[in-house]
Design an enzyme around this catalytic site. Structure first.
Site, mmCIF file in Angstrom:
data_model
loop_
_atom_site.group_PDB
_atom_site.id
_atom_site.type_symbol
_atom_site.label_atom_id
_atom_site.label_comp_id
_atom_site.label_asym_id
_atom_site.label_seq_id
_atom_site.Cartn_x
_atom_site.Cartn_y
_atom_site.Cartn_z
ATOM 1 N N GLN A 125 27.345 39.886 38.822
ATOM 2 C CA GLN A 125 27.752 40.456 37.537
ATOM 3 C C GLN A 125 26.490 40.952 36.844
ATOM 4 O O GLN A 125 25.779 40.201 36.192
ATOM 5 C CB GLN A 125 28.467 39.401 36.698
ATOM 6 C CG GLN A 125 29.657 38.755 37.406
ATOM 7 C CD GLN A 125 30.818 39.719 37.580
ATOM 8 O OE1 GLN A 125 31.467 40.121 36.618
ATOM 9 N NE2 GLN A 125 31.094 40.112 38.819
ATOM 10 N N ALA A 170 37.432 39.124 29.557
ATOM 11 C CA ALA A 170 36.787 39.132 30.874
ATOM 12 C C ALA A 170 35.875 40.341 31.047
ATOM 13 O O ALA A 170 35.779 41.211 30.179
ATOM 14 C CB ALA A 170 37.854 39.088 31.958
ATOM 15 N N HIS A 171 35.229 40.388 32.214
ATOM 16 C CA HIS A 171 34.204 41.410 32.466
ATOM 17 C C HIS A 171 34.769 42.827 32.436
ATOM 18 O O HIS A 171 35.899 43.082 32.802
ATOM 19 C CB HIS A 171 33.490 41.143 33.805
ATOM 20 C CG HIS A 171 34.401 41.100 34.998
ATOM 21 N ND1 HIS A 171 33.985 40.715 36.234
ATOM 22 C CD2 HIS A 171 35.709 41.392 35.147
ATOM 23 C CE1 HIS A 171 34.977 40.783 37.088
ATOM 24 N NE2 HIS A 171 36.033 41.193 36.445
ATOM 25 N N ASN A 172 33.938 43.728 31.938
ATOM 26 C CA ASN A 172 34.197 45.164 31.910
ATOM 27 C C ASN A 172 35.325 45.585 30.961
ATOM 28 O O ASN A 172 35.788 46.721 31.014
ATOM 29 C CB ASN A 172 34.512 45.704 33.309
ATOM 30 C CG ASN A 172 33.336 45.592 34.246
ATOM 31 O OD1 ASN A 172 33.265 44.655 35.040
ATOM 32 N ND2 ASN A 172 32.386 46.510 34.147
#
Length: 349
Positions: free
Chosen positions: A202, A243-245
């Site tokens: 990540q 969460a990511h992005n």
């Protein structure tokens, strides 16, 4: 609410700062905090929104009241006249929410030599600031918070105690982060190798725009490659997971215990209720309202109010309905047989 430890301000000062009007000769009335209309507290200011509250105003011990012009004409209390009293009260209350933290770096803080901390920033005990991080004037960092490497924290941002701010996170001005939040932790990126799971690096970070608020215990994961972005003016409640992005639009509000899976885009001026679950890669348009506890597995392409849950009902009634749900396949097959039989009868006639 008790009066704040902040210095007193006059009604004249509040009027000038928030574009309000002082009624009568009460301009020098001193205000040291805010309070409820009843019973009210001396040296504090309350608010009222309609004529139905005039009797409460007359009974109140508050030093002054924020109210609309029509109410102000009917009372003798010191008054600040506002078109939107609740909004004006919120802005005034913000002045007294927290006492000003003293500028400087506490002796028990650990600050990397390459970090740049403005002399008007406040760094509390046991804070750790990583290499090459920059903290602007007026920023306040609470005790035990860890600031990673290469972090940028804008002016007048407040980070409460026990927070974790990951490497390369960027924050605008006047950002507010409550206790125990984690901003820029590793995203939940995994790939199956046939036998088990391997982590996907990540490598992005998190960008918070001006005036963003993050609640206590909330987690915002860093992006896998690009940054996770929360745009200007967005308000995130306690115990939310982003969460990511993900990308959250300007002035969107998200209530507590909502979970947003990776790579979602939520538009501007949305309202997401508490306990909502949003699936990965979902796109939500501007101006969408999602009611509490809804599940959102697919895109929402236009503004409006969306729901996907049952209202609470007596348990016996719910069990009966659940029994029916379990029979839906059988009921559907039976209905199809009846319809086919009916069509056959019509054709034979």
């Amino acid at each position: 609410m008790a009066a704040s430890r902040a210095a007193a301000v006059t009604l004249a000062t509040l009027a000038e700062r928030f574009d309000l009007v002082v009624q009568g000769s009460a301009a020098q009335t001193a205000i040291r905090g805010v309070c409820a209309l009843e019973p009210g507290k001396p040296d504090c200011i309350a608010f009222a929104e309609n004529a139905g509250q005039i009797e409460s105003i007359n009974r109140s011990a508050a030093a002054a009241v924020i109210c609309p012009a029509a109410v102000a004409e009917a009372i003798e209390s010191p008054v600040l006249v506002a078109k939107q009293p609740r909004l004006a009260f919120a802005r005034v209350a913000a002045l007294f929410e927290r006492p000003s933290a003293p500028a400087g770096i506490h002796a028990r803080a650990v600050v990397a030599e390459t970090a740049q901390i403005d002399t008007q920033a406040s760094i509390a005990a046991n804070v750790i600031v990583g290499e090459h991080s920059v903290i602007a004037a007026g920023a306040v960092i609470g005790a035990n918070t860890v600031i990673g490497e290469g972090v940028r924290i804008g002016a007048d941002t407040r980070i409460a105690s026990n927070c974790s701010i990951g490497d390369d996170v960027r924050m605008g001005e006047r950002v507010s982060i409550e206790a125990n939040a984690v901003i820029g932790g590793r995203g939940f990126g995994l790939v199956h190798n046939g036998r088990g799971w391997e982590a996907i690096p990540q490598m992005g970070s998190v960008h918070l725009g001006d005036d963003v608020e993050i609640g206590a215990g909330t987690t915002v994961d860093r992006g896998a490659l690009d940054d996770t972005v929360i745009a200007r003016g967005a308000k995130i409640d306690n115990q939310v997971h982003i969460a990511h992005n993900c990308r959250i639009g300007e002035h969107t509000v998200i209530a507590g215990c909502t979970g947003i899976a990776g790579s979602c885009t939520i538009g501007a001026n949305c309202m997401i209720g508490g306990g909502v679950g949003i699936g990965d890669h979902v796109h939500i348009a501007d101006g969408v309202i999602i009611t509490a506890a809804s599940q959102v597995p697919k895109n929402i392409d236009r503004g409006g109010v969306y729901s996907s849950t049952f209202r609470a009902m007596p348990a016996t009634g719910w069990r009966k309905r659940l029994a029916l749900f379990r029979q839906l396949d059988k009921i559907e097959r039976r209905l199809r047989r009846v319809e086919r039989a009916g069509l056959s009868s019509e054709n034979n006639e």
